[in-house]
Design a protein around this motif. Structure first.
Motif, PDB file in Angstrom:
ATOM      1  N   PRO A 169     -20.266   7.403 -26.791  1.00 25.84           N
ATOM      2  CA  PRO A 169     -21.410   8.308 -26.981  1.00 25.84           C
ATOM      3  C   PRO A 169     -22.780   7.628 -26.899  1.00 25.84           C
ATOM      4  CG  PRO A 169     -19.694   8.849 -28.543  1.00 25.84           C
ATOM      5  CD  PRO A 169     -19.218   7.633 -27.793  1.00 25.84           C
ATOM      6  N   TYR A 170     -22.927   6.398 -27.394  1.00 30.47           N
ATOM      7  CA  TYR A 170     -24.237   5.740 -27.327  1.00 30.47           C
ATOM      8  C   TYR A 170     -24.683   5.572 -25.875  1.00 30.47           C
ATOM      9  CZ  TYR A 170     -23.217   4.287 -32.160  1.00 30.47           C
ATOM     10  OH  TYR A 170     -22.903   4.254 -33.498  1.00 30.47           O
ATOM     11  N   ASN A 171     -23.707   5.248 -24.998  1.00 27.52           N
ATOM     12  CA  ASN A 171     -24.053   5.109 -23.579  1.00 27.52           C
ATOM     13  C   ASN A 171     -24.211   6.469 -22.912  1.00 27.52           C
ATOM     14  OD1 ASN A 171     -24.329   2.347 -23.399  1.00 27.52           O
ATOM     15  ND2 ASN A 171     -22.127   2.007 -23.066  1.00 27.52           N
ATOM     16  N   LEU A 172     -23.342   7.422 -23.260  1.00 23.55           N
ATOM     17  CA  LEU A 172     -23.499   8.772 -22.693  1.00 23.55           C
ATOM     18  C   LEU A 172     -24.899   9.299 -23.000  1.00 23.55           C
ATOM     19  CD1 LEU A 172     -20.074  10.514 -23.512  1.00 23.55           C
ATOM     20  CD2 LEU A 172     -20.825   9.558 -21.318  1.00 23.55           C
ATOM     21  N   SER A 173     -25.389   9.016 -24.202  1.00 26.15           N
ATOM     22  CA  SER A 173     -26.722   9.492 -24.578  1.00 26.15           C
ATOM     23  C   SER A 173     -27.812   8.762 -23.784  1.00 26.15           C
ATOM     24  CB  SER A 173     -26.951   9.338 -26.081  1.00 26.15           C
ATOM     25  OG  SER A 173     -26.108  10.244 -26.783  1.00 26.15           O
ATOM     26  N   LEU A 174     -27.693   7.443 -23.666  1.00 23.47           N
ATOM     27  CA  LEU A 174     -28.681   6.704 -22.863  1.00 23.47           C
ATOM     28  C   LEU A 174     -28.669   7.200 -21.411  1.00 23.47           C
ATOM     29  CD1 LEU A 174     -30.707   4.422 -22.177  1.00 23.47           C
ATOM     30  CD2 LEU A 174     -28.725   2.911 -21.857  1.00 23.47           C
ATOM     31  N   PHE A 175     -27.468   7.330 -20.854  1.00 25.31           N
ATOM     32  CA  PHE A 175     -27.379   7.737 -19.450  1.00 25.31           C
ATOM     33  C   PHE A 175     -27.833   9.194 -19.286  1.00 25.31           C
ATOM     34  CE2 PHE A 175     -23.588   4.536 -19.203  1.00 25.31           C
ATOM     35  CZ  PHE A 175     -24.472   3.486 -19.385  1.00 25.31           C
ATOM     36  N   GLY A 176     -27.597   9.998 -20.314  1.00 32.12           N
ATOM     37  CA  GLY A 176     -28.108  11.381 -20.317  1.00 32.12           C
ATOM     38  C   GLY A 176     -29.627  11.395 -20.337  1.00 32.12           C
ATOM     39  N   ALA A 177     -30.212  10.460 -21.070  1.00 31.94           N
ATOM     40  CA  ALA A 177     -31.670  10.339 -21.104  1.00 31.94           C
ATOM     41  C   ALA A 177     -32.187   9.897 -19.737  1.00 31.94           C
ATOM     42  CB  ALA A 177     -32.099   9.347 -22.180  1.00 31.94           C
ATOM     43  N   MET A 178     -31.509   8.927 -19.128  1.00 32.08           N
ATOM     44  CA  MET A 178     -31.923   8.458 -17.790  1.00 32.08           C
ATOM     45  C   MET A 178     -31.888   9.615 -16.798  1.00 32.08           C
ATOM     46  SD  MET A 178     -32.834   5.320 -18.022  1.00 32.08           S
ATOM     47  CE  MET A 178     -32.805   4.497 -16.420  1.00 32.08           C
ATOM     48  N   THR A 179     -30.905  10.500 -16.947  1.00 32.64           N
ATOM     49  CA  THR A 179     -30.794  11.659 -16.064  1.00 32.64           C
ATOM     50  C   THR A 179     -32.017  12.570 -16.233  1.00 32.64           C
ATOM     51  OG1 THR A 179     -28.395  11.511 -16.302  1.00 32.64           O
ATOM     52  CG2 THR A 179     -29.249  13.556 -15.375  1.00 32.64           C
ATOM     53  N   GLU A 180     -32.504  12.691 -17.467  1.00 34.27           N
ATOM     54  CA  GLU A 180     -33.738  13.457 -17.698  1.00 34.27           C
ATOM     55  C   GLU A 180     -34.944  12.785 -17.040  1.00 34.27           C
ATOM     56  OE1 GLU A 180     -34.305  16.566 -19.466  1.00 34.27           O
ATOM     57  OE2 GLU A 180     -32.210  16.479 -18.863  1.00 34.27           O
ATOM     58  N   ALA A 186     -30.729   9.723  -8.677  1.00 35.51           N
ATOM     59  CA  ALA A 186     -31.221   8.354  -8.909  1.00 35.51           C
ATOM     60  C   ALA A 186     -30.454   7.701 -10.065  1.00 35.51           C
ATOM     61  CB  ALA A 186     -32.718   8.376  -9.208  1.00 35.51           C
ATOM     62  N   THR A 187     -30.058   8.485 -11.049  1.00 35.01           N
ATOM     63  CA  THR A 187     -29.304   7.920 -12.178  1.00 35.01           C
ATOM     64  C   THR A 187     -27.933   7.422 -11.713  1.00 35.01           C
ATOM     65  OG1 THR A 187     -30.463   9.339 -13.745  1.00 35.01           O
ATOM     66  CG2 THR A 187     -28.376   8.387 -14.486  1.00 35.01           C
ATOM     67  N   GLU A 188     -27.322   8.161 -10.807  1.00 39.93           N
ATOM     68  CA  GLU A 188     -26.007   7.727 -10.308  1.00 39.93           C
ATOM     69  C   GLU A 188     -26.133   6.409  -9.529  1.00 39.93           C
ATOM     70  OE1 GLU A 188     -23.404  10.787  -8.997  1.00 39.93           O
ATOM     71  OE2 GLU A 188     -22.088   9.393  -7.915  1.00 39.93           O
ATOM     72  N   GLN A 340     -18.951  12.516 -15.193  1.00 41.49           N
ATOM     73  CA  GLN A 340     -18.514  12.635 -13.792  1.00 41.49           C
ATOM     74  C   GLN A 340     -19.106  11.520 -12.935  1.00 41.49           C
ATOM     75  OE1 GLN A 340     -19.907  16.630 -13.211  1.00 41.49           O
ATOM     76  NE2 GLN A 340     -18.032  17.570 -14.014  1.00 41.49           N
ATOM     77  N   MET A 341     -20.373  11.206 -13.194  1.00 38.08           N
ATOM     78  CA  MET A 341     -21.005  10.111 -12.435  1.00 38.08           C
ATOM     79  C   MET A 341     -20.305   8.790 -12.714  1.00 38.08           C
ATOM     80  SD  MET A 341     -25.098  10.592 -12.686  1.00 38.08           S
ATOM     81  CE  MET A 341     -25.713  11.877 -13.710  1.00 38.08           C
ATOM     82  N   LEU A 342     -19.977   8.551 -13.997  1.00 39.38           N
ATOM     83  CA  LEU A 342     -19.321   7.299 -14.377  1.00 39.38           C
ATOM     84  C   LEU A 342     -17.996   7.159 -13.632  1.00 39.38           C
ATOM     85  CD1 LEU A 342     -19.906   7.300 -18.253  1.00 39.38           C
ATOM     86  CD2 LEU A 342     -21.056   5.876 -16.556  1.00 39.38           C
ATOM     87  N   ASP A 343     -17.255   8.263 -13.537  1.00 42.82           N
ATOM     88  CA  ASP A 343     -15.974   8.236 -12.824  1.00 42.82           C
ATOM     89  C   ASP A 343     -16.199   7.896 -11.346  1.00 42.82           C
ATOM     90  OD1 ASP A 343     -14.773   8.897 -15.194  1.00 42.82           O
ATOM     91  OD2 ASP A 343     -14.561  11.035 -14.735  1.00 42.82           O
ATOM     92  N   ARG A 344     -17.232   8.506 -10.772  1.00 42.64           N
ATOM     93  CA  ARG A 344     -17.486   8.281  -9.327  1.00 42.64           C
ATOM     94  C   ARG A 344     -17.881   6.841  -9.027  1.00 42.64           C
ATOM     95  NH1 ARG A 344     -19.691  13.728  -9.250  1.00 42.64           N
ATOM     96  NH2 ARG A 344     -21.758  12.898  -9.723  1.00 42.64           N
ATOM     97  N   VAL A 345     -18.698   6.214  -9.926  1.00 38.57           N
ATOM     98  CA  VAL A 345     -19.160   4.860  -9.627  1.00 38.57           C
ATOM     99  C   VAL A 345     -18.217   3.785 -10.188  1.00 38.57           C
ATOM    100  CG1 VAL A 345     -21.564   5.610  -9.533  1.00 38.57           C
ATOM    101  CG2 VAL A 345     -20.683   4.594 -11.658  1.00 38.57           C
TER     102      VAL A 345
END
Ligand code: FE
Length: 348
Positions: A169-180, A186-188, A340-345
């Motif tokens: 969750p800590y990374n999901l939240s950071l990566f969710g913020a990057m998506t914002e 670009a986040t992917e 989903q992005m994490l799975d793809r990369v």
């Protein structure tokens, strides 16, 4: 798990011939906070209000699973979780009862609580904040090469990056913020760059990443700020050696600011003691509780203008820093897209 306080309360009530009011003396608290310093806070609340607290401790995932299993029979009145992605999940699964509270709305900035419901209720409130920071090996890495999240994915940092599992969750939240901040496309690309720069396959928790930087295995790592603060406050010789070797950067000071996650609270959907539950949440934003709540785990209060007495936080930040201001509810909501992005990369 349950303490016997409820029984004691009702026993006393009948001894003195008082009615055992269901909504008068108790709350059942499901808490993912497991910091010994919170104990004093809870007993102060009971002293001030006469409301006893029955606590069930688990981690975020354990609490959500338990609430799901208990359904409408759940005795939970208040829920405390320690991450925006989890709070959003609890809300999305209908586990919280949205509330209206002038005290909470005045105390908690709008970007640190859930989006208002149609009739203006709030499902959950952030109660303390933690920064997701960069630690680096002072012997091998220049801070100016790692002072933005974006740079961690730059080829100049190849073979250096360590991080816990992308799905935490800590990374999901950071990566969710990057998506914002950057948009999904670009986040992917950024996530792919992080994978390409990894020193090793993600493993361990945040403290393990800091230690791996100190041992030279990793050049740079991501961690929640309080894990570093704990090491800074530790008296062990090994921990002192760790903090001597690593530097810390609060990323993105020249742009949108460092990513901030929240620990927060909500009234449970099926709360039998909702008035007491709300009283408890309101107590948690009082200046004393905020200081205690945040300091106990080396976090920052959500309430503005409090003077903090925490040398580790001062050492880390040098006094102040710029934090991001995006809605934390959007950050939580992005987690499905992020997974989903994490799975793809191929981010493990
Ligand atoms: Fe943690």
């Amino acid at each position: 798990m349950y303490r016997t306080l409820t029984l004691i309360t009702f026993g006393l009530a009948s001894t003195f011939g008082l009615p055992a009011l269901a909504d008068a003396q108790v709350i059942n608290l499901y808490s993912a906070r497991h910091y010994p310093t919170d104990e004093a806070l809870y007993s102060d609340f009971t002293k001030a209000t006469g409301i006893k607290i029955n606590r069930v401790d688990s981690d975020d995932a354990g609490i959500i699973a338990r609430l799901k299993a208990e359904g409408s029979a759940s005795p939970a009145d208040v829920i405390l979780l320690v991450d925006a992605a989890r709070l959003w999940k609890g809300e999305a699964e209908g586990m919280f009862k949205p509330v209206k509270s002038k005290i909470l709305e005045a105390a908690v900035p709008a970007h640190l609580r859930s989006k208002p419901t149609e009739d203006g209720g709030t499902a959950w409130f952030g109660l303390s904040t933690r920064a997701r920071v960069v630690v680096y090996d002072k012997l091998k890495v220049k801070p100016e090469d790692v002072d933005t999240y974006e740079e961690l994915a730059d080829p100049k940092n190849k073979g250096r990056v360590c991080v816990r599992s992308g799905s935490h969750p800590y990374n999901l939240s950071l990566f969710g913020a990057m998506t914002e901040h950057l948009g999904a496309a670009a986040t992917e690309i950024w996530l792919k760059g992080l994978v390409d720069n990894m020193a090793r396959t993600p493993k361990g928790g945040d403290t393990d990443q800091i230690k791996a930087v100190a041992s030279g295995e990793c050049g740079v790592a991501l961690t929640n700020s309080y894990y570093l603060a704990r090491l800074l406050r530790s008296t062990s010789t090994a921990d002192k050696a760790v903090v001597d070797r690593v530097g810390v950067v609060f990323p993105n000071q020249q742009s949108w600011g460092t990513h901030m996650n929240v620990a927060g609270g909500a009234v449970a959907r099926h709360a039998k003691n909702s008035a007491n539950a709300l009283t408890f949440l309101e107590y948690l934003v009082s200046p004393e509780a905020q200081n205690h709540f945040a300091n106990g785990n080396n976090e920052w209060p959500v309430v503005k203008g409090l003077t903090l007495d925490n040398p580790a936080l001062k050492t880390m930040t040098g006094g102040s820093f710029k934090s991001e201001l995006i809605p934390i509810s959007a950050v939580g909501m992005n987690q499905i897209k992020v997974q989903q992005m994490l799975d793809r990369v191929g981010f493990k």
